[in-house]
Scaffold this motif. Sequence first.
Motif, PDB file in Angstrom:
ATOM      1  N   VAL A 125       0.872  -1.170   0.000  1.00  0.00           N
ATOM      2  CA  VAL A 125       0.000   0.000   0.000  1.00  0.00           C
ATOM      3  C   VAL A 125       0.905   1.214   0.000  1.00  0.00           C
ATOM      4  O   VAL A 125       1.908   1.254   0.713  1.00  0.00           O
ATOM      5  N   LEU A 126       0.573   2.210  -0.809  1.00  0.00           N
ATOM      6  CA  LEU A 126       1.332   3.465  -0.815  1.00  0.00           C
ATOM      7  C   LEU A 126       0.365   4.636  -0.872  1.00  0.00           C
ATOM      8  O   LEU A 126      -0.490   4.697  -1.750  1.00  0.00           O
ATOM      9  N   VAL A 127       0.524   5.560   0.062  1.00  0.00           N
ATOM     10  CA  VAL A 127      -0.139   6.860  -0.004  1.00  0.00           C
ATOM     11  C   VAL A 127       0.952   7.872  -0.296  1.00  0.00           C
ATOM     12  O   VAL A 127       1.865   8.072   0.515  1.00  0.00           O
ATOM     13  N   ARG A 128       0.885   8.488  -1.475  1.00  0.00           N
ATOM     14  CA  ARG A 128       1.941   9.390  -1.916  1.00  0.00           C
ATOM     15  C   ARG A 128       2.048  10.608  -0.997  1.00  0.00           C
ATOM     16  O   ARG A 128       1.054  11.136  -0.507  1.00  0.00           O
ATOM     17  N   LEU A 129       3.308  11.055  -0.809  1.00  0.00           N
ATOM     18  CA  LEU A 129       3.572  12.197   0.059  1.00  0.00           C
ATOM     19  C   LEU A 129       4.847  12.857  -0.429  1.00  0.00           C
ATOM     20  O   LEU A 129       5.823  12.177  -0.759  1.00  0.00           O
ATOM     21  N   ASP A 130       4.840  14.165  -0.496  1.00  0.00           N
ATOM     22  CA  ASP A 130       6.033  14.893  -0.913  1.00  0.00           C
ATOM     23  C   ASP A 130       7.194  14.582   0.018  1.00  0.00           C
ATOM     24  O   ASP A 130       7.037  14.525   1.237  1.00  0.00           O
ATOM     25  N   GLU A 131       8.386  14.398  -0.573  1.00  0.00           N
ATOM     26  CA  GLU A 131       9.548  13.986   0.212  1.00  0.00           C
ATOM     27  C   GLU A 131       9.913  14.995   1.299  1.00  0.00           C
ATOM     28  O   GLU A 131      10.418  14.626   2.360  1.00  0.00           O
ATOM     29  N   THR A 132       9.658  16.276   1.034  1.00  0.00           N
ATOM     30  CA  THR A 132      10.048  17.309   1.994  1.00  0.00           C
ATOM     31  C   THR A 132       8.964  17.617   3.022  1.00  0.00           C
ATOM     32  O   THR A 132       9.187  18.405   3.937  1.00  0.00           O
ATOM     33  N   SER A 133       7.810  17.002   2.868  1.00  0.00           N
ATOM     34  CA  SER A 133       6.700  17.330   3.758  1.00  0.00           C
ATOM     35  C   SER A 133       6.974  16.858   5.182  1.00  0.00           C
ATOM     36  O   SER A 133       7.440  15.741   5.409  1.00  0.00           O
ATOM     37  N   LYS A 134       6.687  17.739   6.146  1.00  0.00           N
ATOM     38  CA  LYS A 134       6.829  17.382   7.563  1.00  0.00           C
ATOM     39  C   LYS A 134       5.470  17.030   8.193  1.00  0.00           C
ATOM     40  O   LYS A 134       5.416  16.426   9.257  1.00  0.00           O
ATOM     41  N   ASP A 135       4.393  17.441   7.539  1.00  0.00           N
ATOM     42  CA  ASP A 135       3.045  17.153   8.039  1.00  0.00           C
ATOM     43  C   ASP A 135       2.635  15.787   7.503  1.00  0.00           C
ATOM     44  O   ASP A 135       2.043  15.662   6.432  1.00  0.00           O
ATOM     45  N   THR A 136       2.980  14.745   8.237  1.00  0.00           N
ATOM     46  CA  THR A 136       2.830  13.387   7.727  1.00  0.00           C
ATOM     47  C   THR A 136       1.745  12.581   8.432  1.00  0.00           C
ATOM     48  O   THR A 136       1.489  11.450   8.039  1.00  0.00           O
ATOM     49  N   ILE A 137       1.139  13.140   9.452  1.00  0.00           N
ATOM     50  CA  ILE A 137       0.231  12.344  10.276  1.00  0.00           C
ATOM     51  C   ILE A 137      -0.960  11.831   9.484  1.00  0.00           C
ATOM     52  O   ILE A 137      -1.419  10.701   9.680  1.00  0.00           O
ATOM     53  N   ASN A 138      -1.484  12.662   8.542  1.00  0.00           N
ATOM     54  CA  ASN A 138      -2.649  12.235   7.762  1.00  0.00           C
ATOM     55  C   ASN A 138      -2.311  11.032   6.869  1.00  0.00           C
ATOM     56  O   ASN A 138      -3.079  10.067   6.788  1.00  0.00           O
ATOM     57  N   ALA A 139      -1.150  11.116   6.192  1.00  0.00           N
ATOM     58  CA  ALA A 139      -0.739  10.010   5.322  1.00  0.00           C
ATOM     59  C   ALA A 139      -0.508   8.749   6.140  1.00  0.00           C
ATOM     60  O   ALA A 139      -0.896   7.638   5.736  1.00  0.00           O
ATOM     61  N   TYR A 140       0.117   8.892   7.288  1.00  0.00           N
ATOM     62  CA  TYR A 140       0.351   7.750   8.170  1.00  0.00           C
ATOM     63  C   TYR A 140      -0.980   7.101   8.563  1.00  0.00           C
ATOM     64  O   TYR A 140      -1.143   5.880   8.490  1.00  0.00           O
ATOM     65  N   ASN A 141      -1.929   7.933   8.983  1.00  0.00           N
ATOM     66  CA  ASN A 141      -3.229   7.411   9.420  1.00  0.00           C
ATOM     67  C   ASN A 141      -3.993   6.753   8.273  1.00  0.00           C
ATOM     68  O   ASN A 141      -4.703   5.758   8.467  1.00  0.00           O
ATOM     69  N   ASP A 142      -3.841   7.326   7.055  1.00  0.00           N
ATOM     70  CA  ASP A 142      -4.507   6.722   5.889  1.00  0.00           C
ATOM     71  C   ASP A 142      -3.977   5.312   5.633  1.00  0.00           C
ATOM     72  O   ASP A 142      -4.756   4.380   5.366  1.00  0.00           O
TER      73      ASP A 142
END
Length: 649
Positions: free
Chosen positions: A131-148
């Motif tokens: 499973v992959l939820v795409r996220l910009d490499e420089t993004s620090k706001d990661t909690i939403n992607a983690y939870n998804d």
Amino acid sequence: MMKIHNFILLVIAFFTINFCTAQSNEEILMRVDDVPIEASEFLRVYNKNLDLVKDESQKDIDTYLQLFVEYQLKLQEAKRLKLDEDAMYKREFQRYKKQLTKNYLSENKVTETLVKEAYERSGIDINASHVLVRLDETSKDTINAYNDVLALRNRILEEGFEEVKKDVHDGKSIFLEDLGYFSAFKMVYDFETAAYNTPVGQISMPFRTQFGYHAVLVKDKRPSRGTITAAHIMIALKQKDSTVVPEQRIQEIYTKLKQGDSFESLAKQFSDDKSSARNGGALAPFKSGQLNSVAFEDQAFSLRNNGDVSEPFKTDYGWHIVKRIKLEPLKDFKELKPSLENRVKRDSRSKLINTAMVDELKRRYDIIYENGCKKYFNSIITDEFFKNSWKMPDSIDKDKMIFKINNRTFTYGQFGGFLTAAQRKYFNKEIPVKIIVDNAYDDFFEKSILKFREDNLELENEEFANILKEYRDGLLLFDLMEKEIWNKASKDTLGLKAYYEKNKSNYRWDKRVDMVMASSSKKEIVIKAKKMMEKLKPEDEISKALNTDEVQNIIFTKGIYTINDSKLPADLNFVEGISKVYNHNEAFHVLDVKEILSEDIKTFEEARGSVINDYQTELETEWLDGLKSRFSVEIKQDVLNRIKTQVKG
């Protein structure tokens, strides 16, 4: 680019030369104008290349010395023409230097650990989905992607991977994909580590890579299938001969195999993979995941015993029959270690090596830090930074030290420029300035200390300095030869035509034959075919008469072939008409020779490539004579005599 690379490798292999100015009490062997060449350097080059030289005459000191002198003359001419100042030359050299430097900028202990880990993982193949939820490499706001990803993981545990995939996979921001089998180096390192650390039948907790957040579902782990050596017969999907139907042709060949015909013989005679056909279909050894065709690999590895042959099967390239020759397990660590080291340094693992190298360099170099820089840059970054329009204020003290490594000072101005270039990564993002400055400072320091190490590597590492000098001179020589010889020869149409007219008897076609050939493993079948061919029976009628639905006795081949083509009998009598029966490639053949195409002299256009090569050789000989007149060469005979004595001793 490949032409440049191959030429330079040839130069390095034959003339590993490091032209140094005389130092201390080193004995001088020769001078080219005012450039001294040390005796020790000539001797080092001669001894290093002794085993590489196949021509025994070039092992003679005097003969080798002449080649050595000619090489130096070319280098001096390149420098006289200022080719070493050309922008393209400098770019290509810096590209190579950067590539070579990577092999010398590493931390050995960390590299060793990663190499051993990679070897252990190479012994295990993993079948997984993710499973992959795409996220910009420089993004620090990661909690939403983690939870998804966490939510999708929980759904997979309850509903199954395929059901969730049907519901959420969009191929844009959310991916649920089957990855098949893979082992070390097939995935980015963080993903690979998560997969190897997850038990079979389980799905990992969310983890992050440069692509976003993943969870990996491990379906199976199996021992490596090892390295297989196989042979194949391939009938390409696209055929020049419109009468050949690929699937029908491969079935005909398979029938002959079942009748006892030699696999190697049939591969030589009929396979469209010319690179392997001449070797009886034999391929270079390969491992699982190494070829572009999973179907081909699976067929090859499914064969249980050496000598087993598959049924015909289709890939994107054509129809195949594959034969297992041998299967070798994973080689021992000592044998694989050099190649694994190279792969580790090119892989995403290299980030770990860089970190360890920076820590080691911190201990090696004298470093002084200025402690107020982060606070200052936090204060001057404005909202314009997130619009990619921020500029350093004019009031900044650009020459102020941010840190110092040995004798080199790195400044506020340099760091400000680094931040300016980095701001595009943060366009329209909401990230605290402190985090941006902290990350930028760490990146700037790492790049600076590694660059300092790189810039001083020639002084610190003799081996690196020698290799770099070899490439520098080889690249320079390539540019010189291209300018003075190769381009002139290819563009001098009048000179080329004059050379062709003078030497046209050297440019002839090989004898060729336009023929139809009937082939069979049984001599009596070919004799029957010969009699029918003599009665002018067409091929389809002969095939129908001699083949049945169960037995493939005869196969026809037709076209224009050179006399040395491996399909043709080596002792073929080139006479028009029906030939005798020949035994060739472990089978029997009869040919209907339609026409013998004579060894006519090629036209200028037909021979152009060969004419250019020969004309280049003539131009180079004349050009070298000119260089010998332009530059003075002084050889100290007493020193040369001592070298000869040393070599003989």
